[in-house]
Design an enzyme around this catalytic site. Sequence first.
Site, PDB file in Angstrom:
ATOM      1  N   ARG A  68     -32.147  12.152  39.487  1.00  0.00           N
ATOM      2  CA  ARG A  68     -31.080  11.769  40.426  1.00  0.00           C
ATOM      3  C   ARG A  68     -31.677  11.031  41.626  1.00  0.00           C
ATOM      4  O   ARG A  68     -31.136  10.014  42.072  1.00  0.00           O
ATOM      5  CB  ARG A  68     -30.344  13.030  40.865  1.00  0.00           C
ATOM      6  CG  ARG A  68     -29.248  12.828  41.913  1.00  0.00           C
ATOM      7  CD  ARG A  68     -28.529  14.164  42.105  1.00  0.00           C
ATOM      8  NE  ARG A  68     -27.721  14.225  43.305  1.00  0.00           N
ATOM      9  CZ  ARG A  68     -26.469  13.798  43.400  1.00  0.00           C
ATOM     10  NH1 ARG A  68     -25.887  13.234  42.352  1.00  0.00           N
ATOM     11  NH2 ARG A  68     -25.782  13.916  44.523  1.00  0.00           N
TER      12      ARG A  68
ATOM     13  N   HIS B 113     -33.402  17.045  38.959  1.00  0.00           N
ATOM     14  CA  HIS B 113     -32.974  16.425  40.215  1.00  0.00           C
ATOM     15  C   HIS B 113     -33.843  15.224  40.580  1.00  0.00           C
ATOM     16  O   HIS B 113     -33.404  14.349  41.338  1.00  0.00           O
ATOM     17  CB  HIS B 113     -33.001  17.460  41.354  1.00  0.00           C
ATOM     18  CG  HIS B 113     -31.880  17.286  42.325  1.00  0.00           C
ATOM     19  ND1 HIS B 113     -30.550  17.480  41.993  1.00  0.00           N
ATOM     20  CD2 HIS B 113     -31.869  16.914  43.637  1.00  0.00           C
ATOM     21  CE1 HIS B 113     -29.794  17.265  43.039  1.00  0.00           C
ATOM     22  NE2 HIS B 113     -30.557  16.900  44.049  1.00  0.00           N
TER      23      HIS B 113
ATOM     24  N   TYR C 275     -32.454   9.696  52.297  1.00  0.00           N
ATOM     25  CA  TYR C 275     -33.294   8.587  51.845  1.00  0.00           C
ATOM     26  C   TYR C 275     -33.735   7.684  52.998  1.00  0.00           C
ATOM     27  O   TYR C 275     -34.024   6.509  52.797  1.00  0.00           O
ATOM     28  CB  TYR C 275     -32.552   7.771  50.782  1.00  0.00           C
ATOM     29  CG  TYR C 275     -32.242   8.596  49.562  1.00  0.00           C
ATOM     30  CD1 TYR C 275     -33.217   8.834  48.600  1.00  0.00           C
ATOM     31  CD2 TYR C 275     -30.992   9.189  49.400  1.00  0.00           C
ATOM     32  CE1 TYR C 275     -32.946   9.619  47.493  1.00  0.00           C
ATOM     33  CE2 TYR C 275     -30.715   9.976  48.296  1.00  0.00           C
ATOM     34  CZ  TYR C 275     -31.694  10.184  47.342  1.00  0.00           C
ATOM     35  OH  TYR C 275     -31.424  10.977  46.248  1.00  0.00           O
TER      36      TYR C 275
ATOM     37  N   ARG D  32     -25.978  15.390  38.834  1.00  0.00           N
ATOM     38  CA  ARG D  32     -26.643  16.680  38.944  1.00  0.00           C
ATOM     39  C   ARG D  32     -26.648  17.316  37.562  1.00  0.00           C
ATOM     40  O   ARG D  32     -25.785  17.020  36.728  1.00  0.00           O
ATOM     41  CB  ARG D  32     -25.926  17.586  39.943  1.00  0.00           C
ATOM     42  CG  ARG D  32     -25.833  17.022  41.365  1.00  0.00           C
ATOM     43  CD  ARG D  32     -25.023  17.947  42.256  1.00  0.00           C
ATOM     44  NE  ARG D  32     -24.949  17.463  43.621  1.00  0.00           N
ATOM     45  CZ  ARG D  32     -24.000  16.648  44.079  1.00  0.00           C
ATOM     46  NH1 ARG D  32     -23.033  16.238  43.255  1.00  0.00           N
ATOM     47  NH2 ARG D  32     -23.987  16.249  45.342  1.00  0.00           N
TER      48      ARG D  32
ATOM     49  N   HIS E 274     -21.922  12.447  47.432  1.00  0.00           N
ATOM     50  CA  HIS E 274     -22.209  13.078  48.715  1.00  0.00           C
ATOM     51  C   HIS E 274     -20.931  13.154  49.549  1.00  0.00           C
ATOM     52  O   HIS E 274     -20.091  12.255  49.495  1.00  0.00           O
ATOM     53  CB  HIS E 274     -23.262  12.274  49.486  1.00  0.00           C
ATOM     54  CG  HIS E 274     -24.657  12.472  48.970  1.00  0.00           C
ATOM     55  ND1 HIS E 274     -25.695  11.610  49.246  1.00  0.00           N
ATOM     56  CD2 HIS E 274     -25.188  13.445  48.185  1.00  0.00           C
ATOM     57  CE1 HIS E 274     -26.802  12.031  48.669  1.00  0.00           C
ATOM     58  NE2 HIS E 274     -26.518  13.151  48.009  1.00  0.00           N
TER      59      HIS E 274
ATOM     60  N   LYS F 236     -20.633  19.997  41.629  1.00  0.00           N
ATOM     61  CA  LYS F 236     -20.783  20.537  42.976  1.00  0.00           C
ATOM     62  C   LYS F 236     -19.782  19.948  43.952  1.00  0.00           C
ATOM     63  O   LYS F 236     -19.332  20.620  44.872  1.00  0.00           O
ATOM     64  CB  LYS F 236     -22.207  20.269  43.468  1.00  0.00           C
ATOM     65  CG  LYS F 236     -22.544  20.909  44.798  1.00  0.00           C
ATOM     66  CD  LYS F 236     -23.996  20.678  45.164  1.00  0.00           C
ATOM     67  CE  LYS F 236     -24.340  21.319  46.508  1.00  0.00           C
ATOM     68  NZ  LYS F 236     -25.759  21.090  46.879  1.00  0.00           N
TER      69      LYS F 236
END
Length: 366
Positions: free
Chosen positions: A310, A307, A343, A206, A333, A239
Site C-alpha cells: 500500500r 501494508h 508521505y 489494506r 484516508h 477500515k
Amino acid sequence: MRVQRVISPDDGTESWTVLADDWAPVVPVELFLVHLTDQGRSPNTVKAYAHDLKDYFAYLEGRGADWRQLRFDELAGFKPWLRLSPTQRLGGIAAFPSATPFCTASTVNRKIAAVTSFSEFHARHGVQVAAVIRAASQPLTISRSSFRPFLVHTRRDPPRRSRLTVRQPQRRPQALSDDEVEALFAGCARLRDRLLLGVLLEAGLRIGEALGKRHEDVRTPDGVVEIRQRVNANRARAKTWERTVPVGSSWLRLHADYLHEEYGDLDSDYLFVTLWSRPRGRPLGYPAVTDLFARLARRTGITATPHMFRHTYATRLLRSGVKAAVVQKLLGHASVTTTIDTYAHLTVEDVRRELRRAGCLEPEDG
C-alpha cells in the site's frame, strides 16, 4: 484480568470484553466497549481498546485507586508503569534506568489515548473523570508572531497535547523497490497469491479490504475494484468509507486467469479463498496471509508486509505527480492531511533528486 472474545447469540456480531479475576465483566470497560461496537468500530479495534484498558485497570487495582476519583499523580504513574516488564509491575524488582522499556513509545501513547477516550466517554455520562485528563494537557503555542488564524476566536478549545504521552520519532512508511516487488511476485507459486499482491500494489488496498473482496466488487468492463464495508466470514474489514479504485489491464487479465485455472466452478462469493486445504472454498483469513508472507520471505530473502505494498502504491502515485487530494481518495484516508503527513518525506527526497539531476547537488557516492 483477561481479555475475552464475545459473540452475540442474536446476530453473531463479534466483540471483546475485559474480565476481572472473578470472571465478571469489568462494568465501566464493558460499557465503553459496547459503545465502540455500536459505533461500528472493527472487532480488532475493540480488541485493542480492551487490552489497553485491561492494563489500565490492572495498574489501578495494584494501587488501590478508584478510576472515578483519580488524582493527577495516580494518572501520571500509568506511563512509567507501562515501561516496566510484567514481573517488575508486580513490585519488588527494580529496573535500571538504562533498561529497555517493555512498551515502546508508540504503544504507551496508544494506551494513554485509549484511557483518554474511555474517560471522556464516561464524563459524557456524568462521571467526571475527564477533568484529570484535561489537567494533564496544555494548550499548544500557536506562534510568537502577531498572526492569528481567521475566526480563531470562535474556536471553543485550543489544541491540546498531553503531558502523559511519550515523545516518539516519526516513522517513515516503508515502500518496496521495483526489484523487491518483482522478486516477491516471482516467489508466488499460485495465481491467487499473485492476484492478492497485485490488488495491494495496483489499488493500494489494506489487507482487510482485499480479503473481504467479493466477485461483484471487480467490475471488469469499467476497470475498477470497489471497496465496501460489510460483515465478512473471515473477520476481514474495510477500515474506512466505501470507494472505487481503478486497476490496470494486467491485473484484470491475471484475475481472469485465476478464475479460469484455479478457482474453477467453486461456489463462493469471496474472491480470495482456500483452494489447496480444507475446507476448500473458505474465505482466506489473516493467518493465511501471514503464512504467505513468511513463505515469500524464505524464498526471496525479502521481509515484507501487506501494508508495504500500500505504501509502495501511494509513493509511486505521489512521485508521478498525482495530487495529494487524489491519493487521499484512492487510499481512503479520512483527510488529505493524513496523506500529506504520512508521505511528507517524499517532498525532501524528490527535491534532492531533482537538484542532483540539475547539477545543483553532488551525485550520491557509488
